[in-house]
Design a protein around this motif. Structure first.
Motif, PDB file in Angstrom:
ATOM      1  N   SER A 128       0.859  -1.193   0.000  1.00  0.00           N
ATOM      2  CA  SER A 128       0.000   0.000   0.000  1.00  0.00           C
ATOM      3  C   SER A 128       0.887   1.233   0.000  1.00  0.00           C
ATOM      4  O   SER A 128       2.100   1.139   0.169  1.00  0.00           O
ATOM      5  CB  SER A 128      -0.815   0.065   1.287  1.00  0.00           C
ATOM      6  OG  SER A 128      -1.796  -0.906   1.324  1.00  0.00           O
ATOM      7  N   ALA A 129       0.253   2.377  -0.105  1.00  0.00           N
ATOM      8  CA  ALA A 129       0.969   3.635   0.099  1.00  0.00           C
ATOM      9  C   ALA A 129       1.353   3.737   1.570  1.00  0.00           C
ATOM     10  O   ALA A 129       0.729   3.106   2.419  1.00  0.00           O
ATOM     11  CB  ALA A 129       0.064   4.788  -0.286  1.00  0.00           C
TER      12      ALA A 129
ATOM     13  N   THR B 267      -2.434   8.312   1.173  1.00  0.00           N
ATOM     14  CA  THR B 267      -3.620   8.343   0.296  1.00  0.00           C
ATOM     15  C   THR B 267      -4.572   9.464   0.737  1.00  0.00           C
ATOM     16  O   THR B 267      -5.128  10.186  -0.093  1.00  0.00           O
ATOM     17  CB  THR B 267      -4.315   6.961   0.286  1.00  0.00           C
ATOM     18  OG1 THR B 267      -3.331   5.965   0.020  1.00  0.00           O
ATOM     19  CG2 THR B 267      -5.384   6.877  -0.775  1.00  0.00           C
TER      20      THR B 267
ATOM     21  N   GLU C 159       1.135   4.632  -3.971  1.00  0.00           N
ATOM     22  CA  GLU C 159       1.643   3.262  -4.080  1.00  0.00           C
ATOM     23  C   GLU C 159       2.951   3.219  -4.872  1.00  0.00           C
ATOM     24  O   GLU C 159       3.839   2.441  -4.570  1.00  0.00           O
ATOM     25  CB  GLU C 159       0.589   2.351  -4.732  1.00  0.00           C
ATOM     26  CG  GLU C 159      -0.384   1.687  -3.762  1.00  0.00           C
ATOM     27  CD  GLU C 159      -1.364   2.603  -3.068  1.00  0.00           C
ATOM     28  OE1 GLU C 159      -1.492   3.760  -3.501  1.00  0.00           O
ATOM     29  OE2 GLU C 159      -1.994   2.184  -2.084  1.00  0.00           O
TER      30      GLU C 159
ATOM     31  N   PHE D  31      -4.079  -1.690  -4.992  1.00  0.00           N
ATOM     32  CA  PHE D  31      -5.032  -0.595  -5.183  1.00  0.00           C
ATOM     33  C   PHE D  31      -5.164  -0.083  -6.620  1.00  0.00           C
ATOM     34  O   PHE D  31      -6.202   0.412  -7.000  1.00  0.00           O
ATOM     35  CB  PHE D  31      -4.630   0.542  -4.217  1.00  0.00           C
ATOM     36  CG  PHE D  31      -5.470   1.764  -4.151  1.00  0.00           C
ATOM     37  CD1 PHE D  31      -6.855   1.690  -4.056  1.00  0.00           C
ATOM     38  CD2 PHE D  31      -4.876   3.028  -4.135  1.00  0.00           C
ATOM     39  CE1 PHE D  31      -7.621   2.855  -3.963  1.00  0.00           C
ATOM     40  CE2 PHE D  31      -5.630   4.191  -4.043  1.00  0.00           C
ATOM     41  CZ  PHE D  31      -7.000   4.089  -3.953  1.00  0.00           C
TER      42      PHE D  31
ATOM     43  N   ARG E 213     -11.098   2.703  -2.054  1.00  0.00           N
ATOM     44  CA  ARG E 213     -10.229   2.842  -0.876  1.00  0.00           C
ATOM     45  C   ARG E 213     -10.103   1.508  -0.149  1.00  0.00           C
ATOM     46  O   ARG E 213     -11.062   0.752  -0.044  1.00  0.00           O
ATOM     47  CB  ARG E 213     -10.766   3.914   0.076  1.00  0.00           C
ATOM     48  CG  ARG E 213     -10.668   5.342  -0.440  1.00  0.00           C
ATOM     49  CD  ARG E 213      -9.243   5.788  -0.704  1.00  0.00           C
ATOM     50  NE  ARG E 213      -8.330   5.619   0.426  1.00  0.00           N
ATOM     51  CZ  ARG E 213      -8.114   6.539   1.370  1.00  0.00           C
ATOM     52  NH1 ARG E 213      -8.759   7.671   1.325  1.00  0.00           N
ATOM     53  NH2 ARG E 213      -7.257   6.295   2.337  1.00  0.00           N
ATOM     54  N   GLY E 214      -8.915   1.229   0.332  1.00  0.00           N
ATOM     55  CA  GLY E 214      -8.667  -0.043   1.005  1.00  0.00           C
ATOM     56  C   GLY E 214      -8.495  -1.182   0.010  1.00  0.00           C
ATOM     57  O   GLY E 214      -8.467  -2.348   0.387  1.00  0.00           O
ATOM     58  N   GLY E 215      -8.347  -0.833  -1.274  1.00  0.00           N
ATOM     59  CA  GLY E 215      -8.391  -1.836  -2.337  1.00  0.00           C
ATOM     60  C   GLY E 215      -7.186  -2.747  -2.455  1.00  0.00           C
ATOM     61  O   GLY E 215      -7.191  -3.674  -3.267  1.00  0.00           O
ATOM     62  N   SER E 216      -6.141  -2.541  -1.665  1.00  0.00           N
ATOM     63  CA  SER E 216      -4.947  -3.368  -1.904  1.00  0.00           C
ATOM     64  C   SER E 216      -5.115  -4.805  -1.411  1.00  0.00           C
ATOM     65  O   SER E 216      -4.431  -5.699  -1.907  1.00  0.00           O
ATOM     66  CB  SER E 216      -3.689  -2.718  -1.338  1.00  0.00           C
ATOM     67  OG  SER E 216      -3.922  -2.225  -0.077  1.00  0.00           O
TER      68      SER E 216
HETATM   69  N1  ASP Z   1      -3.709   3.148  -0.171  1.00  0.00           N
HETATM   70  C1  ASP Z   1      -5.085   2.850  -0.404  1.00  0.00           C
HETATM   71  C2  ASP Z   1      -5.952   3.394   0.724  1.00  0.00           C
HETATM   72  O1  ASP Z   1      -5.438   3.925   1.693  1.00  0.00           O
HETATM   73  C3  ASP Z   1      -5.361   1.427  -0.625  1.00  0.00           C
HETATM   74  C4  ASP Z   1      -5.023   0.496   0.523  1.00  0.00           C
HETATM   75  O2  ASP Z   1      -4.153   0.800   1.328  1.00  0.00           O
HETATM   76  O3  ASP Z   1      -5.611  -0.569   0.606  1.00  0.00           O
HETATM   77  O4  ASP Z   1      -7.155   3.304   0.646  1.00  0.00           O
END
Ligand code: ASP
Ligand code: MG
Length: 447
Positions: A37-38, A43, A126, A191, A205-208
Protein backbone atom coordinates in the motif's frame (compact mmCIF):
# COMPACT_ATOMS: atom_id res chain seq x y z
CA UNK A 1 4.59 -18.84 -4.85
CA UNK A 2 3.12 -16.66 -2.14
CA UNK A 3 1.50 -13.26 -2.21
CA UNK A 4 2.40 -11.04 0.73
CA UNK A 5 0.51 -7.80 1.12
CA UNK A 6 1.60 -5.12 3.57
CA UNK A 7 -0.82 -2.33 4.42
CA UNK A 8 -0.01 1.34 4.99
CA UNK A 9 0.82 0.96 8.69
CA UNK A 10 3.34 -1.79 7.87
CA UNK A 11 5.27 0.53 5.54
CA UNK A 12 4.66 3.77 7.46
CA UNK A 13 8.30 4.77 8.02
CA UNK A 14 11.91 3.59 7.73
CA UNK A 15 11.64 1.27 10.74
CA UNK A 16 8.55 -0.41 9.30
CA UNK A 17 10.14 -0.80 5.87
CA UNK A 18 13.22 -2.44 7.39
CA UNK A 19 10.92 -4.70 9.37
CA UNK A 20 9.33 -5.88 6.09
CA UNK A 21 12.82 -6.55 4.71
CA UNK A 22 13.48 -8.69 7.81
CA UNK A 23 10.29 -10.66 7.30
CA UNK A 24 11.24 -11.31 3.66
CA UNK A 25 14.79 -12.34 4.54
CA UNK A 26 13.42 -15.17 6.66
CA UNK A 27 11.60 -16.56 3.62
CA UNK A 28 14.59 -18.22 1.97
CA UNK A 29 14.00 -19.86 -1.39
CA UNK A 30 10.39 -18.78 -1.64
CA UNK A 31 9.00 -16.94 -4.63
CA UNK A 32 7.11 -13.94 -3.38
CA UNK A 33 4.87 -11.38 -5.02
CA UNK A 34 4.95 -8.43 -2.66
CA UNK A 35 1.98 -6.06 -2.80
CA UNK A 36 2.39 -2.78 -0.92
CA UNK A 37 0.00 0.00 0.00
CA UNK A 38 0.97 3.63 0.10
CA UNK A 39 2.76 4.73 3.29
CA UNK A 40 0.28 5.37 6.09
CA UNK A 41 -1.65 8.64 5.67
CA UNK A 42 -0.42 9.31 2.13
CA UNK A 43 -3.62 8.34 0.30
CA UNK A 44 -5.56 10.74 2.54
CA UNK A 45 -2.98 13.47 1.88
CA UNK A 46 -3.36 12.91 -1.86
CA UNK A 47 -7.09 13.47 -1.47
CA UNK A 48 -6.51 16.64 0.53
CA UNK A 49 -3.94 18.07 -1.86
CA UNK A 50 -6.26 17.40 -4.80
CA UNK A 51 -9.08 19.34 -3.24
CA UNK A 52 -6.69 22.20 -2.33
CA UNK A 53 -5.53 22.27 -5.95
CA UNK A 54 -9.10 22.23 -7.18
CA UNK A 55 -9.88 25.25 -5.00
CA UNK A 56 -6.68 26.91 -6.21
CA UNK A 57 -5.26 27.11 -2.69
CA UNK A 58 -1.66 27.27 -3.88
CA UNK A 59 -0.09 27.65 -0.46
CA UNK A 60 -1.82 24.68 1.15
CA UNK A 61 -1.24 22.65 -1.96
CA UNK A 62 2.49 23.41 -1.79
CA UNK A 63 2.67 22.55 1.93
CA UNK A 64 1.02 19.17 1.37
CA UNK A 65 3.19 18.34 -1.64
CA UNK A 66 6.30 19.17 0.37
CA UNK A 67 5.08 16.93 3.20
CA UNK A 68 4.55 14.04 0.81
CA UNK A 69 7.99 14.53 -0.75
CA UNK A 70 9.86 14.87 2.54
CA UNK A 71 8.16 11.88 4.17
CA UNK A 72 9.50 9.65 1.40
CA UNK A 73 12.92 11.33 1.19
CA UNK A 74 13.26 10.95 4.98
CA UNK A 75 12.67 7.22 4.75
CA UNK A 76 15.43 7.02 2.14
CA UNK A 77 17.80 9.10 4.25
CA UNK A 78 17.23 6.99 7.36
CA UNK A 79 17.55 3.62 5.66
CA UNK A 80 19.89 3.73 2.67
CA UNK A 81 23.68 3.85 3.10
CA UNK A 82 24.95 2.98 -0.38
CA UNK A 83 25.37 6.34 -2.11
CA UNK A 84 24.55 5.10 -5.61
CA UNK A 85 21.35 3.37 -4.51
CA UNK A 86 20.42 6.36 -2.38
CA UNK A 87 20.93 8.73 -5.30
CA UNK A 88 18.76 6.59 -7.55
CA UNK A 89 16.03 6.36 -4.90
CA UNK A 90 15.99 10.13 -4.31
CA UNK A 91 15.90 10.74 -8.05
CA UNK A 92 12.89 8.43 -8.39
CA UNK A 93 10.99 10.08 -5.51
CA UNK A 94 11.73 13.56 -6.82
CA UNK A 95 10.66 12.63 -10.34
CA UNK A 96 7.37 11.17 -9.10
CA UNK A 97 6.69 14.16 -6.83
CA UNK A 98 7.44 16.60 -9.69
CA UNK A 99 4.99 14.72 -11.88
CA UNK A 100 2.38 14.88 -9.12
CA UNK A 101 2.87 18.63 -8.75
CA UNK A 102 2.47 19.14 -12.50
CA UNK A 103 -0.73 17.16 -12.51
CA UNK A 104 -2.04 19.28 -9.62
CA UNK A 105 -1.24 22.48 -11.54
CA UNK A 106 -3.43 21.05 -14.29
CA UNK A 107 -6.26 20.49 -11.81
CA UNK A 108 -5.94 24.12 -10.58
CA UNK A 109 -5.97 25.53 -14.10
CA UNK A 110 -8.88 23.44 -15.31
CA UNK A 111 -10.78 23.93 -12.02
CA UNK A 112 -11.93 20.38 -12.49
CA UNK A 113 -11.06 17.09 -10.83
CA UNK A 114 -12.57 14.21 -12.75
CA UNK A 115 -12.41 10.65 -11.30
CA UNK A 116 -9.96 9.61 -14.03
CA UNK A 117 -7.48 12.25 -12.87
CA UNK A 118 -8.08 11.45 -9.20
CA UNK A 119 -7.06 7.87 -9.92
CA UNK A 120 -3.81 9.06 -11.48
CA UNK A 121 -3.17 11.15 -8.40
CA UNK A 122 -3.97 8.24 -6.04
CA UNK A 123 -1.46 6.03 -7.85
CA UNK A 124 1.45 8.21 -6.72
CA UNK A 125 1.09 6.91 -3.15
CA UNK A 126 1.64 3.26 -4.08
CA UNK A 127 4.29 4.11 -6.69
CA UNK A 128 6.30 6.05 -4.12
CA UNK A 129 6.16 3.40 -1.38
CA UNK A 130 6.99 0.49 -3.71
CA UNK A 131 9.90 2.35 -5.32
CA UNK A 132 11.45 3.21 -1.98
CA UNK A 133 10.96 -0.31 -0.75
CA UNK A 134 12.58 -1.68 -3.90
CA UNK A 135 15.77 0.29 -3.25
CA UNK A 136 15.86 -0.66 0.43
CA UNK A 137 15.43 -4.35 -0.40
CA UNK A 138 18.10 -4.05 -3.09
CA UNK A 139 20.58 -2.61 -0.61
CA UNK A 140 19.86 -5.54 1.70
CA UNK A 141 20.75 -8.03 -1.00
CA UNK A 142 17.28 -9.33 -1.86
CA UNK A 143 16.80 -10.58 -5.41
CA UNK A 144 13.97 -8.21 -6.18
CA UNK A 145 12.40 -6.49 -9.19
CA UNK A 146 9.90 -3.58 -9.23
CA UNK A 147 6.86 -3.90 -11.46
CA UNK A 148 4.03 -1.51 -12.28
CA UNK A 149 0.75 -3.18 -11.27
CA UNK A 150 -1.05 -1.26 -14.02
CA UNK A 151 0.51 -3.58 -16.58
CA UNK A 152 -1.09 -6.62 -14.92
CA UNK A 153 -4.26 -5.69 -13.05
CA UNK A 154 -6.74 -5.05 -15.84
CA UNK A 155 -10.04 -3.36 -15.05
CA UNK A 156 -13.02 -1.67 -16.63
CA UNK A 157 -13.10 2.13 -16.78
CA UNK A 158 -15.18 2.61 -13.66
CA UNK A 159 -12.74 5.11 -12.16
CA UNK A 160 -12.41 5.27 -8.34
CA UNK A 161 -13.92 1.82 -7.98
CA UNK A 162 -12.97 -0.22 -11.01
CA UNK A 163 -13.97 -3.84 -11.55
CA UNK A 164 -11.37 -6.49 -12.29
CA UNK A 165 -11.30 -8.10 -15.73
CA UNK A 166 -10.31 -11.56 -14.61
CA UNK A 167 -9.32 -13.13 -17.89
CA UNK A 168 -7.13 -10.26 -19.11
CA UNK A 169 -5.51 -10.00 -15.69
CA UNK A 170 -4.70 -13.71 -15.74
CA UNK A 171 -3.10 -13.41 -19.18
CA UNK A 172 -0.90 -10.51 -18.13
CA UNK A 173 0.06 -12.21 -14.86
CA UNK A 174 1.43 -15.17 -16.82
CA UNK A 175 4.09 -12.80 -18.13
CA UNK A 176 4.72 -11.47 -14.68
CA UNK A 177 5.25 -14.97 -13.34
CA UNK A 178 8.23 -15.42 -15.67
CA UNK A 179 10.16 -12.89 -13.59
CA UNK A 180 10.50 -15.58 -10.93
CA UNK A 181 13.04 -17.27 -13.21
CA UNK A 182 15.44 -14.46 -12.37
CA UNK A 183 14.14 -12.95 -9.14
CA UNK A 184 12.85 -14.20 -5.77
CA UNK A 185 10.68 -11.19 -5.08
CA UNK A 186 8.51 -9.06 -7.32
CA UNK A 187 7.35 -5.86 -5.61
CA UNK A 188 4.27 -4.14 -6.97
CA UNK A 189 1.42 -1.85 -5.93
CA UNK A 190 -1.90 -2.62 -4.38
CA UNK A 191 -5.03 -0.59 -5.18
CA UNK A 192 -4.18 0.39 -8.78
CA UNK A 193 -4.78 -1.09 -12.19
CA UNK A 194 -5.50 0.13 -15.70
CA UNK A 195 -8.33 -0.01 -18.21
CA UNK A 196 -8.23 -1.09 -21.85
CA UNK A 197 -6.88 2.33 -22.90
CA UNK A 198 -4.08 2.16 -20.36
CA UNK A 199 -5.66 4.79 -18.09
CA UNK A 200 -4.88 4.36 -14.42
CA UNK A 201 -7.80 3.04 -12.36
CA UNK A 202 -8.19 2.28 -8.65
CA UNK A 203 -10.17 -0.43 -6.91
CA UNK A 204 -11.74 1.76 -4.20
CA UNK A 205 -10.23 2.84 -0.88
CA UNK A 206 -8.67 -0.04 1.00
CA UNK A 207 -8.39 -1.84 -2.34
CA UNK A 208 -4.95 -3.37 -1.90
CA UNK A 209 -6.32 -6.45 -0.11
CA UNK A 210 -8.35 -7.06 -3.25
CA UNK A 211 -5.21 -6.57 -5.38
CA UNK A 212 -3.45 -9.24 -3.32
CA UNK A 213 -6.32 -11.70 -3.77
CA UNK A 214 -6.52 -10.98 -7.51
CA UNK A 215 -2.77 -11.48 -8.00
CA UNK A 216 -2.89 -14.63 -5.87
CA UNK A 217 -5.72 -16.07 -7.91
CA UNK A 218 -4.19 -15.11 -11.27
CA UNK A 219 -0.84 -16.64 -10.30
CA UNK A 220 -2.25 -19.67 -8.42
CA UNK A 221 -0.54 -18.73 -5.17
CA UNK A 222 -0.24 -21.32 -2.42
CA UNK A 223 -1.37 -18.78 0.12
CA UNK A 224 -2.11 -15.07 0.38
CA UNK A 225 -0.76 -13.33 3.42
CA UNK A 226 -2.30 -10.05 4.49
CA UNK A 227 0.18 -8.42 6.86
CA UNK A 228 -1.36 -5.79 9.06
CA UNK A 229 -1.02 -4.46 12.62
CA UNK A 230 -3.18 -6.93 14.55
CA UNK A 231 -2.76 -10.63 15.34
CA UNK A 232 -5.28 -11.87 12.79
CA UNK A 233 -9.00 -12.04 13.44
CA UNK A 234 -9.74 -11.67 17.15
CA UNK A 235 -12.27 -13.43 19.35
CA UNK A 236 -13.77 -10.08 20.42
CA UNK A 237 -13.22 -6.36 20.07
CA UNK A 238 -10.06 -5.77 22.17
CA UNK A 239 -11.38 -2.36 23.23
CA UNK A 240 -14.23 -4.19 24.94
CA UNK A 241 -12.41 -7.32 26.03
CA UNK A 242 -8.71 -7.03 26.70
CA UNK A 243 -8.33 -10.83 26.83
CA UNK A 244 -9.44 -11.18 23.19
CA UNK A 245 -7.24 -13.67 21.38
CA UNK A 246 -6.61 -14.54 17.78
CA UNK A 247 -8.62 -17.26 16.07
CA UNK A 248 -6.16 -19.75 14.52
CA UNK A 249 -8.34 -21.13 11.71
CA UNK A 250 -11.75 -20.10 10.48
CA UNK A 251 -14.10 -20.43 7.55
CA UNK A 252 -14.75 -17.59 5.12
CA UNK A 253 -18.47 -17.55 5.90
CA UNK A 254 -17.68 -17.00 9.57
CA UNK A 255 -15.61 -13.93 8.67
CA UNK A 256 -18.56 -12.71 6.61
CA UNK A 257 -20.94 -13.27 9.50
CA UNK A 258 -18.63 -11.37 11.87
CA UNK A 259 -18.37 -8.47 9.43
CA UNK A 260 -22.17 -8.41 9.06
CA UNK A 261 -22.57 -7.98 12.83
CA UNK A 262 -20.06 -5.14 12.84
CA UNK A 263 -16.74 -6.77 13.80
CA UNK A 264 -13.69 -4.85 12.60
CA UNK A 265 -12.32 -7.54 10.32
CA UNK A 266 -11.02 -7.17 6.80
CA UNK A 267 -13.70 -6.54 4.21
CA UNK A 268 -14.73 -10.12 3.27
CA UNK A 269 -15.46 -9.17 -0.34
CA UNK A 270 -11.83 -8.23 -0.90
CA UNK A 271 -10.54 -11.78 -0.42
CA UNK A 272 -13.33 -13.49 -2.35
CA UNK A 273 -11.20 -14.04 -5.52
CA UNK A 274 -8.82 -16.13 -3.40
CA UNK A 275 -11.50 -17.97 -1.43
CA UNK A 276 -13.45 -18.86 -4.59
CA UNK A 277 -10.35 -20.66 -5.81
CA UNK A 278 -9.57 -22.38 -2.51
CA UNK A 279 -6.50 -20.29 -1.82
CA UNK A 280 -6.16 -19.81 1.94
CA UNK A 281 -5.73 -16.27 3.25
CA UNK A 282 -3.60 -15.63 6.32
CA UNK A 283 -3.92 -12.49 8.41
CA UNK A 284 -0.62 -11.71 10.12
CA UNK A 285 0.88 -8.96 12.25
CA UNK A 286 4.01 -7.31 10.85
CA UNK A 287 4.87 -6.03 14.33
CA UNK A 288 4.62 -9.52 15.82
CA UNK A 289 5.69 -11.78 12.93
CA UNK A 290 6.03 -14.84 15.17
CA UNK A 291 2.33 -14.74 16.03
CA UNK A 292 0.42 -17.40 14.11
CA UNK A 293 -2.39 -14.96 13.20
CA UNK A 294 -5.49 -16.36 11.49
CA UNK A 295 -5.90 -18.63 8.48
CA UNK A 296 -9.14 -18.14 6.57
CA UNK A 297 -10.17 -21.17 4.53
CA UNK A 298 -13.01 -21.47 2.05
CA UNK A 299 -14.27 -24.54 3.91
CA UNK A 300 -13.26 -26.33 7.08
CA UNK A 301 -13.76 -30.04 7.23
CA UNK A 302 -14.42 -30.42 10.89
CA UNK A 303 -17.40 -31.64 12.85
CA UNK A 304 -16.30 -30.42 16.21
CA UNK A 305 -18.12 -27.66 17.99
CA UNK A 306 -16.19 -24.54 18.89
CA UNK A 307 -16.88 -20.89 19.62
CA UNK A 308 -14.68 -18.46 17.68
CA UNK A 309 -15.83 -15.01 18.50
CA UNK A 310 -18.34 -12.79 20.27
CA UNK A 311 -19.49 -9.78 18.29
CA UNK A 312 -21.58 -7.10 19.89
CA UNK A 313 -23.84 -4.71 18.06
CA UNK A 314 -24.98 -2.08 20.50
CA UNK A 315 -28.07 0.09 20.10
CA UNK A 316 -30.26 -1.77 17.68
CA UNK A 317 -34.01 -1.27 17.53
CA UNK A 318 -36.49 -4.04 18.13
CA UNK A 319 -39.99 -3.77 16.68
CA UNK A 320 -42.49 -6.16 18.21
CA UNK A 321 -45.85 -6.39 16.56
CA UNK A 322 -48.81 -8.39 17.81
CA UNK A 323 -51.09 -9.52 14.99
CA UNK A 324 -54.82 -8.94 15.64
CA UNK A 325 -56.06 -10.85 12.66
CA UNK A 326 -53.87 -13.83 11.99
CA UNK A 327 -54.71 -13.83 8.27
CA UNK A 328 -53.12 -10.36 7.97
CA UNK A 329 -49.62 -11.13 9.17
CA UNK A 330 -47.98 -11.24 5.73
CA UNK A 331 -49.53 -7.87 4.87
CA UNK A 332 -48.25 -6.31 8.09
CA UNK A 333 -44.80 -7.83 7.61
CA UNK A 334 -44.63 -6.54 4.03
CA UNK A 335 -45.63 -2.99 5.05
CA UNK A 336 -43.01 -2.86 7.80
CA UNK A 337 -40.24 -4.16 5.55
CA UNK A 338 -41.27 -1.70 2.83
CA UNK A 339 -41.14 1.12 5.38
CA UNK A 340 -37.67 0.06 6.54
CA UNK A 341 -36.24 -0.23 3.07
CA UNK A 342 -37.74 3.09 1.94
CA UNK A 343 -36.18 4.77 4.94
CA UNK A 344 -32.78 3.11 4.47
CA UNK A 345 -32.92 1.04 7.62
CA UNK A 346 -30.92 -2.12 7.65
CA UNK A 347 -32.84 -5.18 8.79
CA UNK A 348 -30.61 -7.49 10.81
CA UNK A 349 -32.95 -10.26 11.78
CA UNK A 350 -36.63 -11.13 11.87
CA UNK A 351 -38.85 -13.84 13.32
CA UNK A 352 -42.56 -14.11 12.78
CA UNK A 353 -45.59 -16.30 13.11
CA UNK A 354 -49.22 -15.47 12.35
CA UNK A 355 -49.52 -14.19 15.95
CA UNK A 356 -46.54 -11.86 16.22
CA UNK A 357 -43.65 -10.33 14.33
CA UNK A 358 -40.33 -9.31 15.80
CA UNK A 359 -37.71 -7.40 13.82
CA UNK A 360 -34.21 -6.28 14.76
CA UNK A 361 -33.00 -3.21 12.90
CA UNK A 362 -29.54 -1.65 12.86
CA UNK A 363 -29.45 1.74 14.60
CA UNK A 364 -31.90 3.78 16.63
CA UNK A 365 -35.31 3.94 15.05
CA UNK A 366 -38.27 6.07 16.13
CA UNK A 367 -41.63 4.46 16.70
CA UNK A 368 -43.09 3.50 13.35
CA UNK A 369 -46.59 4.41 12.23
CA UNK A 370 -48.03 2.08 9.63
CA UNK A 371 -51.69 2.07 8.56
CA UNK A 372 -52.43 4.53 11.40
CA UNK A 373 -51.13 2.07 13.95
CA UNK A 374 -48.09 2.88 16.03
CA UNK A 375 -45.46 0.18 16.35
CA UNK A 376 -43.38 0.89 19.44
CA UNK A 377 -39.72 0.21 19.28
CA UNK A 378 -37.29 -0.63 22.05
CA UNK A 379 -33.53 -0.16 21.99
CA UNK A 380 -31.68 -3.44 22.42
CA UNK A 381 -28.22 -4.96 22.01
CA UNK A 382 -27.40 -7.86 19.76
CA UNK A 383 -24.72 -10.31 20.82
CA UNK A 384 -23.65 -12.62 18.06
CA UNK A 385 -21.77 -15.78 18.95
CA UNK A 386 -19.98 -17.22 15.92
CA UNK A 387 -18.22 -20.54 15.73
CA UNK A 388 -18.46 -24.00 14.26
CA UNK A 389 -21.20 -26.59 14.11
CA UNK A 390 -23.29 -25.48 17.09
CA UNK A 391 -26.16 -27.71 16.17
CA UNK A 392 -24.22 -30.85 15.24
CA UNK A 393 -23.75 -32.12 18.71
CA UNK A 394 -26.61 -31.55 21.13
CA UNK A 395 -24.44 -32.18 24.21
CA UNK A 396 -21.89 -29.57 23.15
CA UNK A 397 -24.67 -27.20 22.20
CA UNK A 398 -26.36 -27.49 25.60
CA UNK A 399 -23.04 -26.83 27.30
CA UNK A 400 -22.83 -23.57 25.34
CA UNK A 401 -26.40 -22.53 26.10
CA UNK A 402 -25.96 -23.46 29.77
CA UNK A 403 -22.94 -21.21 29.96
CA UNK A 404 -24.88 -18.42 28.29
CA UNK A 405 -27.76 -18.87 30.76
CA UNK A 406 -25.36 -18.83 33.66
CA UNK A 407 -23.87 -15.51 32.44
CA UNK A 408 -27.32 -14.01 31.90
CA UNK A 409 -28.39 -14.87 35.44
CA UNK A 410 -25.10 -13.75 36.88
CA UNK A 411 -25.45 -10.32 35.26
CA UNK A 412 -29.21 -9.94 35.82
CA UNK A 413 -29.54 -9.46 32.07
CA UNK A 414 -32.89 -9.54 30.39
CA UNK A 415 -32.95 -11.90 27.43
CA UNK A 416 -35.40 -10.79 24.75
CA UNK A 417 -34.59 -13.42 22.21
CA UNK A 418 -32.18 -16.23 21.45
CA UNK A 419 -31.99 -17.50 17.89
CA UNK A 420 -29.94 -20.07 16.07
CA UNK A 421 -29.32 -18.19 12.84
CA UNK A 422 -27.28 -20.97 11.30
CA UNK A 423 -25.36 -23.91 12.62
CA UNK A 424 -22.44 -21.53 13.06
CA UNK A 425 -24.20 -18.55 14.62
CA UNK A 426 -26.26 -17.87 17.72
CA UNK A 427 -27.90 -14.49 18.24
CA UNK A 428 -28.84 -13.11 21.64
CA UNK A 429 -31.06 -10.06 21.97
CA UNK A 430 -30.49 -8.34 25.30
CA UNK A 431 -32.25 -5.31 26.75
CA UNK A 432 -30.41 -2.02 26.60
CA UNK A 433 -28.85 -2.09 30.07
CA UNK A 434 -25.06 -2.07 30.29
CA UNK A 435 -23.91 -5.25 28.62
CA UNK A 436 -20.14 -4.92 28.85
CA UNK A 437 -19.87 -7.18 31.90
CA UNK A 438 -22.18 -9.74 30.34
CA UNK A 439 -20.08 -9.89 27.17
CA UNK A 440 -16.88 -10.24 29.21
CA UNK A 441 -18.45 -13.09 31.13
CA UNK A 442 -19.66 -14.91 28.01
CA UNK A 443 -16.25 -14.48 26.38
CA UNK A 444 -14.51 -15.88 29.41
CA UNK A 445 -16.84 -18.86 29.67
CA UNK A 446 -16.95 -19.78 25.98
CA UNK A 447 -13.53 -18.86 24.62
N1 ASP B 1 -3.71 3.15 -0.17
C1 ASP B 1 -5.09 2.85 -0.40
C2 ASP B 1 -5.95 3.39 0.72
O1 ASP B 1 -5.44 3.92 1.69
C3 ASP B 1 -5.36 1.43 -0.63
C4 ASP B 1 -5.02 0.50 0.52
O2 ASP B 1 -4.15 0.80 1.33
O3 ASP B 1 -5.61 -0.57 0.61
O4 ASP B 1 -7.16 3.30 0.65
MG1 MG C 1 -6.22 -1.62 4.27
Amino acid sequence: MYVLKFGGSSVADSKCMLNVVDILRKRNNEKILLVLSACQGITNKLEQVSSEALNNNKENSKILCDEIRSLHLNIINYTLKNSRIKRNACYKVNTLCDELENLLVGVSLLKELIPQVMDRIYAFGECLSTNIFYYIALEHGLKIIWKDARNFIKTDSNFLSANILEQQTKEHCKELYKEFNNYDIIVTQGFIGSDEFGHTTTLGRGGSDLSAAVFGNAMSAECIEIWTDVNGVLSADPRLISEAKSIPVMRYTTVKEMAFWGAKVLHPKTILPAIKNNIPVKILNSFEPENQGTIIESELYSNSTSVHSIVVKQKCSMLSIAIDESSKYIEVLTSVIKYLSENDFHLLYSVYSNQSISLIVDGELNDVIIDNKTIYRSIVNAICIVGENFTNNIEEFSKITNSINYCLINNHSKLLGMHIISKHTILLIIDSSNINMLVKDIHQKLI
